[in-house]
Design an enzyme around this catalytic site. Structure first.
Site, mmCIF file in Angstrom:
data_model
loop_
_atom_site.group_PDB
_atom_site.id
_atom_site.type_symbol
_atom_site.label_atom_id
_atom_site.label_comp_id
_atom_site.label_asym_id
_atom_site.label_seq_id
_atom_site.Cartn_x
_atom_site.Cartn_y
_atom_site.Cartn_z
ATOM 1 N N GLU A 88 0.821 -1.211 0.000
ATOM 2 C CA GLU A 88 0.000 0.000 0.000
ATOM 3 C C GLU A 88 0.856 1.261 0.000
ATOM 4 O O GLU A 88 0.577 2.214 -0.730
ATOM 5 C CB GLU A 88 -0.936 0.010 1.217
ATOM 6 C CG GLU A 88 -1.931 -1.122 1.248
ATOM 7 C CD GLU A 88 -1.442 -2.371 1.983
ATOM 8 O OE1 GLU A 88 -2.286 -3.159 2.430
ATOM 9 O OE2 GLU A 88 -0.198 -2.566 2.116
ATOM 10 N N CYS A 144 -2.253 -2.954 7.325
ATOM 11 C CA CYS A 144 -1.670 -2.926 8.660
ATOM 12 C C CYS A 144 -1.779 -1.499 9.212
ATOM 13 O O CYS A 144 -2.151 -0.578 8.483
ATOM 14 C CB CYS A 144 -0.207 -3.373 8.596
ATOM 15 S SG CYS A 144 0.909 -2.127 7.910
ATOM 16 N N CYS A 199 0.174 1.089 7.059
ATOM 17 C CA CYS A 199 -0.458 1.324 5.762
ATOM 18 C C CYS A 199 -1.780 2.062 5.915
ATOM 19 O O CYS A 199 -2.090 2.951 5.118
ATOM 20 C CB CYS A 199 -0.660 0.006 5.030
ATOM 21 S SG CYS A 199 0.908 -0.753 4.537
#
Length: 155
Positions: free
Chosen positions: A54, A82, A85
């Site tokens: 990302e 996560c 990101c």
């Protein structure tokens, strides 16, 4: 392209990346139904802990479009982002996130981010990673300068 076609592209990126020595994550950023940029996880390949799919896709899209504001874009990612990101997605102002695998799926193959979410919820002094405020008074100068700057580009 449809949402499913965009997601399928992110998934194919993730599969190809595993074949090429990277992590099992791929991302596609779109604007008005067209692909703007892609990214794959190259953490171990590049020795860069921030080289998540990302983040890489966001960097590529921002460079291609010449702006840090991606509010007219969407991101398709092969896995639920996560914390890092997700933070990058918010900072880039992407208007929507689509993901395939979820964070439990990632945890099941060794990518467990739950400790980060848990740590962030704790007061700073209770976190496992020690942190210490140091030279705050001196550091305030840059903040004062920014606050008074007339020609700043806010972000």
């Amino acid at each position: 392209m449809t949402k499913e076609e965009m997601m399928r592209r992110a998934i194919v990126l993730s599969v190809d990346n595993v074949r090429n020595g990277g992590g099992p994550f791929g991302a596609v950023i779109t604007r008005n139904g067209e692909v703007v940029a892609t990214g794959v996880n190259r953490v171990t390949a590049n020795n860069d802990p921030t080289a998540h799919a990302e983040v890489t896709a966001i960097r590529n899209a921002a460079q291609k479009l010449g702006t840090f504001d991606l509010s007219d874009c969407e991101i398709y990612t092969s896995c639920e982002p996560c914390p890092m990101c997700l933070g990058a997605i918010y900072w880039a102002r992407l208007k929507k996130v689509y993901f395939a695998n979820n964070k439990e799926d990632a945890k099941n193959i060794g990518f467990d981010d739950s400790f980060i979410y848990d740590e962030m919820a704790l007061p700073r002094e209770e976190r496992k990673l020690p942190s210490e405020v140091l030279m705050r008074d001196e550091a305030q100068e840059a903040f004062r300068m920014w606050d008074e700057k007339k020609d700043k580009i806010e972000y």
